[in-house]
Enzyme design. Structure first.
Site, PDB file in Angstrom:
ATOM      1  N   ARG A   1       4.779   9.677  -6.735  1.00 53.25           N
ATOM      2  CA  ARG A   1       4.817   9.542  -5.467  1.00 53.25           C
ATOM      3  C   ARG A   1       4.694  10.413  -4.293  1.00 53.25           C
ATOM      4  O   ARG A   1       4.935  11.199  -4.657  1.00 53.25           O
ATOM      5  CB  ARG A   1       6.140   9.423  -5.484  1.00 53.25           C
ATOM      6  CG  ARG A   1       7.550   8.506  -3.797  1.00 53.25           C
ATOM      7  CD  ARG A   1       8.755   8.602  -4.122  1.00 53.25           C
ATOM      8  NE  ARG A   1       9.573   8.241  -3.720  1.00 53.25           N
ATOM      9  CZ  ARG A   1       9.193   7.904  -1.867  1.00 53.25           C
ATOM     10  NH1 ARG A   1       8.285   8.786  -1.378  1.00 53.25           N
ATOM     11  NH2 ARG A   1      10.552   7.556  -1.524  1.00 53.25           N
ATOM     12  N   HIS A   2       4.206   9.747  -2.773  1.00 51.94           N
ATOM     13  CA  HIS A   2       3.763  10.075  -1.865  1.00 51.94           C
ATOM     14  C   HIS A   2       5.037  11.705  -1.115  1.00 51.94           C
ATOM     15  O   HIS A   2       6.130  11.519  -1.792  1.00 51.94           O
ATOM     16  CB  HIS A   2       3.399   9.957  -0.447  1.00 51.94           C
ATOM     17  CG  HIS A   2       4.937   8.703  -0.023  1.00 51.94           C
ATOM     18  ND1 HIS A   2       5.646   9.138  -0.171  1.00 51.94           N
ATOM     19  CD2 HIS A   2       5.128   7.448  -0.439  1.00 51.94           C
ATOM     20  CE1 HIS A   2       6.596   8.724   0.232  1.00 51.94           C
ATOM     21  NE2 HIS A   2       6.380   7.117   0.140  1.00 51.94           N
TER      22      HIS A   2
ATOM     23  N   GLU B   1       3.252  -0.281  -1.413  1.00 50.70           N
ATOM     24  CA  GLU B   1       4.754  -0.265  -0.903  1.00 50.70           C
ATOM     25  C   GLU B   1       5.153  -1.795  -0.863  1.00 50.70           C
ATOM     26  O   GLU B   1       4.513  -3.000  -0.023  1.00 50.70           O
ATOM     27  CB  GLU B   1       5.468   0.834  -0.336  1.00 50.70           C
ATOM     28  CG  GLU B   1       5.928   1.957  -0.434  1.00 50.70           C
ATOM     29  CD  GLU B   1       6.354   3.159  -0.595  1.00 50.70           C
ATOM     30  OE1 GLU B   1       7.304   2.754  -0.631  1.00 50.70           O
ATOM     31  OE2 GLU B   1       5.344   4.183   0.098  1.00 50.70           O
TER      32      GLU B   1
ATOM     33  N   TYR C   1       9.577  -4.801   3.174  1.00 54.85           N
ATOM     34  CA  TYR C   1      10.842  -4.882   3.898  1.00 54.85           C
ATOM     35  C   TYR C   1      11.192  -5.755   5.161  1.00 54.85           C
ATOM     36  O   TYR C   1      12.410  -6.239   5.342  1.00 54.85           O
ATOM     37  CB  TYR C   1      11.419  -3.105   4.112  1.00 54.85           C
ATOM     38  CG  TYR C   1      11.541  -2.395   3.011  1.00 54.85           C
ATOM     39  CD1 TYR C   1      12.410  -2.309   1.967  1.00 54.85           C
ATOM     40  CD2 TYR C   1      10.790  -1.539   3.048  1.00 54.85           C
ATOM     41  CE1 TYR C   1      12.630  -1.355   0.923  1.00 54.85           C
ATOM     42  CE2 TYR C   1      10.585  -0.480   1.401  1.00 54.85           C
ATOM     43  CZ  TYR C   1      11.578  -0.241   1.000  1.00 54.85           C
ATOM     44  OH  TYR C   1      12.049   0.262  -0.522  1.00 54.85           O
TER      45      TYR C   1
END
Length: 143
Positions: free
Chosen positions: A15-16, A103, A106
């Site tokens: 993960r970043h 990702e 949203y």
């Protein structure tokens, strides 16, 4: 099988590092954000322990790396494999940047905190029977 000496192929997920939005709890999907100074240090610290000859991720044994196109993911990859003592190019690692790892979208909730999403949904008369759940209800105008 071209797995460079691995008896069983392995998959590693990284993960970043921290961004301003991950630091303060905002939903981050498509917005391009840099790693914070702390996020950079998180990745560098991880690289020192995890990446390198004889470590969990030995670049000489990597066959392929897939990276999200998001700036934070690209910066994380660079800190893990290009800027430290380990140079990906020196080990002939195939690297693919792919939207398949981007990702979530949203939608209307991008950049909001959970309590802000709950408040917006309440104002609109949503979630009368139960509170909003991202996994069950998704995101308006997003996934």
């Amino acid at each position: 099988m071209p797995d460079k000496d691995a008896g069983t192929p392995r998959v590693f997920l990284a993960r970043h590092g921290q961004t301003e939005w991950s630091k303060n709890g905002r939903y981050t999907g498509n917005t391009e954000l840099d790693l914070t100074a702390e996020g950079q240090q998180q990745v560098i610290g991880t690289a020192r322990i995890v990446v390198g000859t004889g470590n969990l991720i030995d670049p000489a044994k990597l066959v392929h790396v897939f990276v999200s196109p998001r700036k934070r993911a690209q910066q994380t990859f660079d800190l893990l494999f290009r800027e430290g003592t380990v140079q990906a190019s020196a080990h002939d690692i195939d690297v693919t940047t792919t939207d398949e790892l981007a990702e979530w979208d949203y939608g209307a909730y991008e950049g909001l905190k959970t309590h802000e999403i709950h408040a917006r949904r309440r104002e609109r008369g949503l979630d009368v029977e139960r509170p909003w759940n991202i996994w069950k209800d998704g995101c308006e105008d997003g996934e």
